[in-house]
Design a protein around this motif. Sequence first.
Motif, PDB file in Angstrom:
ATOM      1  N   ALA A  93      75.101  65.601  -6.702  1.00 12.95           N
ATOM      2  CA  ALA A  93      74.637  65.934  -5.353  1.00 12.95           C
ATOM      3  C   ALA A  93      73.118  66.062  -5.323  1.00 12.95           C
ATOM      4  CB  ALA A  93      75.290  67.225  -4.875  1.00 12.95           C
ATOM      5  N   THR A  94      72.559  66.690  -6.348  1.00 12.05           N
ATOM      6  CA  THR A  94      71.104  66.873  -6.392  1.00 12.05           C
ATOM      7  C   THR A  94      70.391  65.533  -6.477  1.00 12.05           C
ATOM      8  OG1 THR A  94      71.379  69.011  -7.485  1.00 12.05           O
ATOM      9  CG2 THR A  94      69.217  67.973  -7.648  1.00 12.05           C
ATOM     10  N   ARG A  95      70.919  64.632  -7.294  1.00 10.35           N
ATOM     11  CA  ARG A  95      70.286  63.319  -7.435  1.00 10.35           C
ATOM     12  C   ARG A  95      70.403  62.495  -6.156  1.00 10.35           C
ATOM     13  NH1 ARG A  95      72.818  63.655 -12.866  1.00 10.35           N
ATOM     14  NH2 ARG A  95      71.126  64.018 -14.348  1.00 10.35           N
ATOM     15  N   LEU A  96      71.558  62.577  -5.513  1.00 11.56           N
ATOM     16  CA  LEU A  96      71.732  61.808  -4.279  1.00 11.56           C
ATOM     17  C   LEU A  96      70.850  62.368  -3.159  1.00 11.56           C
ATOM     18  CD1 LEU A  96      75.594  61.214  -4.299  1.00 11.56           C
ATOM     19  CD2 LEU A  96      73.798  59.549  -4.770  1.00 11.56           C
ATOM     20  N   LEU A  97      70.756  63.693  -3.061  1.00 15.20           N
ATOM     21  CA  LEU A  97      69.884  64.282  -2.041  1.00 15.20           C
ATOM     22  C   LEU A  97      68.429  63.944  -2.330  1.00 15.20           C
ATOM     23  CD1 LEU A  97      71.494  67.815  -1.520  1.00 15.20           C
ATOM     24  CD2 LEU A  97      71.628  65.851   0.008  1.00 15.20           C
ATOM     25  N   ALA A  98      68.045  63.966  -3.597  1.00 15.97           N
ATOM     26  CA  ALA A  98      66.667  63.629  -3.949  1.00 15.97           C
ATOM     27  C   ALA A  98      66.333  62.207  -3.544  1.00 15.97           C
ATOM     28  CB  ALA A  98      66.455  63.822  -5.450  1.00 15.97           C
ATOM     29  N   SER A  99      67.325  61.317  -3.585  1.00 12.14           N
ATOM     30  CA  SER A  99      67.086  59.923  -3.212  1.00 12.14           C
ATOM     31  C   SER A  99      66.869  59.767  -1.712  1.00 12.14           C
ATOM     32  CB  SER A  99      68.261  59.053  -3.661  1.00 12.14           C
ATOM     33  OG  SER A  99      69.418  59.311  -2.875  1.00 12.14           O
ATOM     34  N   LEU A 100      67.243  60.791  -0.926  1.00 13.84           N
ATOM     35  CA  LEU A 100      67.050  60.731   0.527  1.00 13.84           C
ATOM     36  C   LEU A 100      65.681  61.255   0.951  1.00 13.84           C
ATOM     37  CD1 LEU A 100      70.533  62.053   1.771  1.00 13.84           C
ATOM     38  CD2 LEU A 100      69.828  59.690   1.336  1.00 13.84           C
ATOM     39  N   LEU A 101      64.997  61.950   0.051  1.00 12.50           N
ATOM     40  CA  LEU A 101      63.703  62.526   0.401  1.00 12.50           C
ATOM     41  C   LEU A 101      62.630  61.453   0.451  1.00 12.50           C
ATOM     42  CD1 LEU A 101      63.667  65.741  -1.821  1.00 12.50           C
ATOM     43  CD2 LEU A 101      63.947  65.631   0.663  1.00 12.50           C
ATOM     44  N   PRO A 102      61.741  61.525   1.436  1.00 14.65           N
ATOM     45  CA  PRO A 102      60.620  60.572   1.454  1.00 14.65           C
ATOM     46  C   PRO A 102      59.677  60.878   0.306  1.00 14.65           C
ATOM     47  CG  PRO A 102      60.351  62.251   3.156  1.00 14.65           C
ATOM     48  CD  PRO A 102      61.718  62.454   2.571  1.00 14.65           C
ATOM     49  N   ALA A 103      59.226  59.842  -0.362  1.00 11.97           N
ATOM     50  CA  ALA A 103      58.316  60.019  -1.489  1.00 11.97           C
ATOM     51  C   ALA A 103      57.464  58.782  -1.640  1.00 11.97           C
ATOM     52  CB  ALA A 103      59.106  60.276  -2.779  1.00 11.97           C
ATOM     53  N   SER A 104      56.294  58.971  -2.249  1.00 12.09           N
ATOM     54  CA  SER A 104      55.417  57.827  -2.472  1.00 12.09           C
ATOM     55  C   SER A 104      56.044  56.853  -3.468  1.00 12.09           C
ATOM     56  CB  SER A 104      54.061  58.312  -3.001  1.00 12.09           C
ATOM     57  OG  SER A 104      54.232  59.108  -4.163  1.00 12.09           O
ATOM     58  N   THR A 105      56.774  57.424  -4.444  1.00 10.10           N
ATOM     59  CA  THR A 105      57.513  56.607  -5.396  1.00 10.10           C
ATOM     60  C   THR A 105      58.992  56.819  -5.149  1.00 10.10           C
ATOM     61  OG1 THR A 105      55.779  56.860  -7.047  1.00 10.10           O
ATOM     62  CG2 THR A 105      57.949  56.134  -7.832  1.00 10.10           C
ATOM     63  N   PRO A 106      59.743  55.787  -4.781  1.00 10.33           N
ATOM     64  CA  PRO A 106      61.158  55.964  -4.483  1.00 10.33           C
ATOM     65  C   PRO A 106      61.908  56.565  -5.671  1.00 10.33           C
ATOM     66  CG  PRO A 106      60.419  53.773  -3.836  1.00 10.33           C
ATOM     67  CD  PRO A 106      59.298  54.391  -4.622  1.00 10.33           C
ATOM     68  N   ILE A 107      62.836  57.491  -5.367  1.00  9.69           N
ATOM     69  CA  ILE A 107      63.645  58.147  -6.380  1.00  9.69           C
ATOM     70  C   ILE A 107      65.069  57.665  -6.247  1.00  9.69           C
ATOM     71  CG2 ILE A 107      64.477  60.366  -7.251  1.00  9.69           C
ATOM     72  CD1 ILE A 107      62.019  61.677  -6.102  1.00  9.69           C
ATOM     73  N   SER A 108      65.626  57.171  -7.316  1.00 14.01           N
ATOM     74  CA  SER A 108      67.022  56.743  -7.310  1.00 14.01           C
ATOM     75  C   SER A 108      67.878  57.846  -7.890  1.00 14.01           C
ATOM     76  CB  SER A 108      67.196  55.462  -8.130  1.00 14.01           C
ATOM     77  OG  SER A 108      66.990  55.745  -9.497  1.00 14.01           O
ATOM     78  N   PRO A 109      69.177  57.860  -7.580  1.00  7.21           N
ATOM     79  CA  PRO A 109      70.041  58.904  -8.122  1.00  7.21           C
ATOM     80  C   PRO A 109      70.028  58.971  -9.639  1.00  7.21           C
ATOM     81  CG  PRO A 109      71.145  57.732  -6.356  1.00  7.21           C
ATOM     82  CD  PRO A 109      69.870  56.986  -6.647  1.00  7.21           C
ATOM     83  N   SER A 110      69.750  57.865 -10.306  1.00 13.17           N
ATOM     84  CA  SER A 110      69.782  57.882 -11.765  1.00 13.17           C
ATOM     85  C   SER A 110      68.480  58.372 -12.380  1.00 13.17           C
ATOM     86  CB  SER A 110      70.087  56.478 -12.297  1.00 13.17           C
ATOM     87  OG  SER A 110      69.105  55.570 -11.857  1.00 13.17           O
ATOM     88  N   THR A 111      67.384  58.438 -11.571  1.00 14.48           N
ATOM     89  CA  THR A 111      66.100  58.854 -12.107  1.00 14.48           C
ATOM     90  C   THR A 111      65.581  60.129 -11.470  1.00 14.48           C
ATOM     91  OG1 THR A 111      64.893  57.492 -10.502  1.00 14.48           O
ATOM     92  CG2 THR A 111      65.462  56.469 -12.610  1.00 14.48           C
ATOM     93  N   ALA A 112      66.386  60.745 -10.617  1.00 12.46           N
ATOM     94  CA  ALA A 112      65.952  61.970  -9.966  1.00 12.46           C
ATOM     95  C   ALA A 112      65.787  63.084 -10.986  1.00 12.46           C
ATOM     96  CB  ALA A 112      66.979  62.387  -8.911  1.00 12.46           C
ATOM     97  N   PRO A 113      64.923  64.067 -10.692  1.00 10.65           N
ATOM     98  CA  PRO A 113      64.716  65.159 -11.645  1.00 10.65           C
ATOM     99  C   PRO A 113      65.970  66.007 -11.796  1.00 10.65           C
ATOM    100  CG  PRO A 113      63.656  65.613  -9.541  1.00 10.65           C
ATOM    101  CD  PRO A 113      64.127  64.194  -9.489  1.00 10.65           C
ATOM    102  N   PRO A 114      66.053  66.788 -12.894  1.00  7.83           N
ATOM    103  CA  PRO A 114      67.229  67.630 -13.074  1.00  7.83           C
ATOM    104  C   PRO A 114      67.359  68.640 -11.950  1.00  7.83           C
ATOM    105  CG  PRO A 114      65.597  67.966 -14.814  1.00  7.83           C
ATOM    106  CD  PRO A 114      65.085  66.881 -13.928  1.00  7.83           C
ATOM    107  N   PRO A 115      68.581  69.115 -11.684  1.00  7.50           N
ATOM    108  CA  PRO A 115      68.794  69.993 -10.542  1.00  7.50           C
ATOM    109  C   PRO A 115      68.133  71.342 -10.701  1.00  7.50           C
ATOM    110  CG  PRO A 115      70.760  69.888 -11.897  1.00  7.50           C
ATOM    111  CD  PRO A 115      69.804  68.879 -12.434  1.00  7.50           C
ATOM    112  N   ALA A 116      67.566  71.836  -9.593  1.00  7.48           N
ATOM    113  CA  ALA A 116      67.040  73.200  -9.571  1.00  7.48           C
ATOM    114  C   ALA A 116      68.137  74.127  -9.084  1.00  7.48           C
ATOM    115  CB  ALA A 116      65.829  73.277  -8.627  1.00  7.48           C
ATOM    116  N   THR A 117      68.136  75.352  -9.578  1.00 10.87           N
ATOM    117  CA  THR A 117      69.192  76.277  -9.187  1.00 10.87           C
ATOM    118  C   THR A 117      69.023  76.700  -7.741  1.00 10.87           C
ATOM    119  OG1 THR A 117      67.868  78.125  -9.995  1.00 10.87           O
ATOM    120  CG2 THR A 117      69.439  77.163 -11.526  1.00 10.87           C
ATOM    121  N   LEU A 118      70.137  77.007  -7.096  1.00 16.90           N
ATOM    122  CA  LEU A 118      70.085  77.377  -5.687  1.00 16.90           C
ATOM    123  C   LEU A 118      69.484  78.749  -5.477  1.00 16.90           C
ATOM    124  CD1 LEU A 118      73.494  75.985  -4.426  1.00 16.90           C
ATOM    125  CD2 LEU A 118      71.239  74.957  -4.339  1.00 16.90           C
TER     126      LEU A 118
END
Length: 263
Positions: A93-118
């Motif tokens: 879920a964290t990787r998929l949500l990260a892929s939806l965020l606008p960023a200068s460098t596109p983030i894919s679910p496989s390269t998103a950073p590790p999840p931060a705790t809620l």
Amino acid sequence: MAAFAPKAGCPMCGIVASAQHMTPNSPRSPVFPPGSTQAEVLWRDDNFTAYREKANPVSSKGHIIIAFNLHVPSIYTLSSSDLPLLVNVRNLATRLLASLLPASTPISPSTAPPPATLQDPNNQFRIGFITPPFKDNKIPVSDHLHAHAYIGPADLLGWWRGVAYGPLAWYAIDDLIAEIRESVTNNRVKSGYENRVRAPIDLVPSAGAREGRPDGVETTVPSIANVDSHIEDGEPRISTPSSSSSENPAFLSPQSQIPHLRV
């Protein structure tokens, strides 16, 4: 598993079935025509099907539903052996949500950073379950286990749906993981603890997943995970009770049990 076979008329079973023809273990970037009612599947593997909630999202920034492929009725069906699955839900879920965020460098679910705790107040991702008898009345599925993941704030939520996503019904996945671990280990990791940020035990997906007696006999309940699946973040394969004791880590052979100590 026959006990969790697809249920006729279940909308989520239909979405899972429709995604079976896709190549597993990879992100999706599907394009659908305006007005399409087809689920926008973002990810599929042997255990989960994740899709974007397009019709009634709770956030304009992104709302994803991660459905268990099996027709599991509720979180209360899960046991400690399913902890790696829950950690997988959180990481995916964290990787998929990260892929939806606008960023200068596109983030894919496989390269998103590790999840931060809620528990981190700066974390804008919300991942969890709506517990019975509450439900999201815009997504009327109450007996097929699925997690909701969205990017805060929930600006499209509304008052009535806010009850389902509020403290009465919302079960944050980090809290669920922590409470299961507390019940089976001596690691006192308090759910919701404000100073529990990136606790070491949270970095071990299978921590607390196995149970046993002091004499070394394993008592772990078999996981509902698919026998041939691999955890998405690289964890080892999980076996089911159909495997022999020599192949199944949930059932230790006598040679691998903790030996009796003589004083």
